[in-house]
Write a protein that holds these residues in place. Sequence first.
Motif, mmCIF file in Angstrom:
data_model
loop_
_atom_site.group_PDB
_atom_site.id
_atom_site.type_symbol
_atom_site.label_atom_id
_atom_site.label_comp_id
_atom_site.label_asym_id
_atom_site.label_seq_id
_atom_site.Cartn_x
_atom_site.Cartn_y
_atom_site.Cartn_z
ATOM 1 N N LEU A 64 -19.684 40.042 -29.959
ATOM 2 C CA LEU A 64 -18.768 38.984 -29.523
ATOM 3 C C LEU A 64 -19.067 37.665 -30.220
ATOM 4 C CD1 LEU A 64 -18.815 39.595 -25.661
ATOM 5 C CD2 LEU A 64 -17.091 40.377 -27.302
ATOM 6 N N SER A 65 -17.991 36.964 -30.596
ATOM 7 C CA SER A 65 -18.071 35.610 -31.138
ATOM 8 C C SER A 65 -17.391 34.658 -30.161
ATOM 9 C CB SER A 65 -17.389 35.538 -32.506
ATOM 10 O OG SER A 65 -17.288 34.189 -32.951
ATOM 11 N N THR A 66 -18.114 33.613 -29.755
ATOM 12 C CA THR A 66 -17.580 32.638 -28.809
ATOM 13 C C THR A 66 -17.577 31.250 -29.428
ATOM 14 O OG1 THR A 66 -18.260 33.858 -26.823
ATOM 15 C CG2 THR A 66 -17.957 31.477 -26.585
ATOM 16 N N PRO A 67 -16.401 30.673 -29.706
ATOM 17 C CA PRO A 67 -16.337 29.267 -30.128
ATOM 18 C C PRO A 67 -16.466 28.380 -28.896
ATOM 19 C CG PRO A 67 -14.134 30.180 -30.019
ATOM 20 C CD PRO A 67 -15.068 31.303 -29.640
ATOM 21 N N LEU A 68 -17.225 27.311 -29.013
ATOM 22 C CA LEU A 68 -17.464 26.484 -27.817
ATOM 23 C C LEU A 68 -17.608 25.025 -28.203
ATOM 24 C CD1 LEU A 68 -19.760 27.358 -24.837
ATOM 25 C CD2 LEU A 68 -19.895 25.094 -25.889
ATOM 26 N N ARG A 69 -16.845 24.181 -27.551
ATOM 27 C CA ARG A 69 -16.963 22.740 -27.715
ATOM 28 C C ARG A 69 -16.604 22.067 -26.396
ATOM 29 N NH1 ARG A 69 -14.172 17.946 -29.220
ATOM 30 N NH2 ARG A 69 -15.450 16.617 -30.575
ATOM 31 N N ASN A 70 -17.544 21.283 -25.865
ATOM 32 C CA ASN A 70 -17.309 20.535 -24.626
ATOM 33 C C ASN A 70 -16.821 21.435 -23.495
ATOM 34 O OD1 ASN A 70 -18.112 18.155 -25.847
ATOM 35 N ND2 ASN A 70 -16.033 17.463 -26.283
ATOM 36 N N GLU A 71 -17.638 22.427 -23.168
ATOM 37 C CA GLU A 71 -17.306 23.377 -22.102
ATOM 38 C C GLU A 71 -18.383 23.375 -21.017
ATOM 39 O OE1 GLU A 71 -14.602 24.925 -21.682
ATOM 40 O OE2 GLU A 71 -13.623 25.229 -23.620
#
Length: 285
Positions: free
Chosen positions: A7-14
Motif C-alpha cells: 500500500l502507498s498512502t499520500p499524506l499531508r496535514n491529516e
Amino acid sequence: MNRRIFLSTPLRNEIDNIDRLFASVAGQDHPITLWVIVENGSTDGSREELARRTAPSNVERLIVLNENTETGAYALGAKYARIVNRGFEEILARIELGEEDLIGILDADSFPDPGYYTTLARAFDNNQRLGIASGRSVDEGDGRASLHAVDWVRGSCRLWRGRCMIQSGYIIGPSADTLSLARAELDGWQAHVIDKAVFRAREVGTRSKQRYYGSSAYFRGNTAIYALIRGAKFARHGRLGAAKEYLKGYFGARHNRQPRLENPDLRAYFQGYVLRKVKRRLGWK
C-alpha cells in the motif's frame, strides 16, 4: 491464494485522521506486507505524530517517507499523483512485484471496514481478468453512498493486480486514478467495485472544489453531455453549489481552450464514455 499486499498512502496535514487510519489498517484480517506512507510537507503535526508510530501487528513493514519537494496547498492533480507514485517507487525498490501480488492506494482519509482486503483478494482469485478493484465507498458524516456511479472504482482505496500494474502502470497527471483505470481497460483488464467490501471516506470535493473535477473531465476528453449529466446528478441530490462549481470547471476550461489529454486512445475512451454507459444499461454489447 495467499497474495502479498502493498500500500502507498499520500499524506499531508491529516493529524485528525492518523489514529483512525492506523486503526482501520490494524483491523484488517489480511496481512499487509509493506505499507509506505509518503508524508508531504505537513504543518499540523502529522510528521511528528507519524515519527512516533510503529507498524500495526498485521503490517510486516511500515515505512514513512518525509518529502517536501513541492510547496502550495492541497491538490489532487499531478502533485497528488507524484506523491502516490513516490510510494509505489519505494515499494518497487524493495520488492519484486509478483504478477499475482496486489498493490494499491490507501488515502489518509479513507478507512476500510474490517475484512476489506480479504474481500478484494477473493474477488481477484475469482476473476483472472480483474485488474483493478475497490470496495463500495460511503461518505463520512451522513453515511450515504458516494455520488460516484456505483460501478466506479474509487482511486482512494483501490488495488491493482500485479500483472495489471506491470503492464498498464500508474499514469502521473491530472485525474491519475481515472487515466490509469482507462489505460488498464484499454489493455484488456476489467475494473470492478466489489460491493461487499466497504470503506468510508470524505466526500469527493471536500478538500478540493468540484471545479477541479469539472476541469479534469474536460482535460480527459469527456463530452459536454457527460458534464451536464454529472452536474444534473449533483443538483438532483440537492447539491446545487457542487453542480455549479463542476459545470464552471468544465465549461470554463472549454471556453479558455485549456490543454487536453494528448494520448489519442485515452481521449477516445473518455469521449465514448456516455455511449458505453448507455449500451451497458440497455444490455447492448
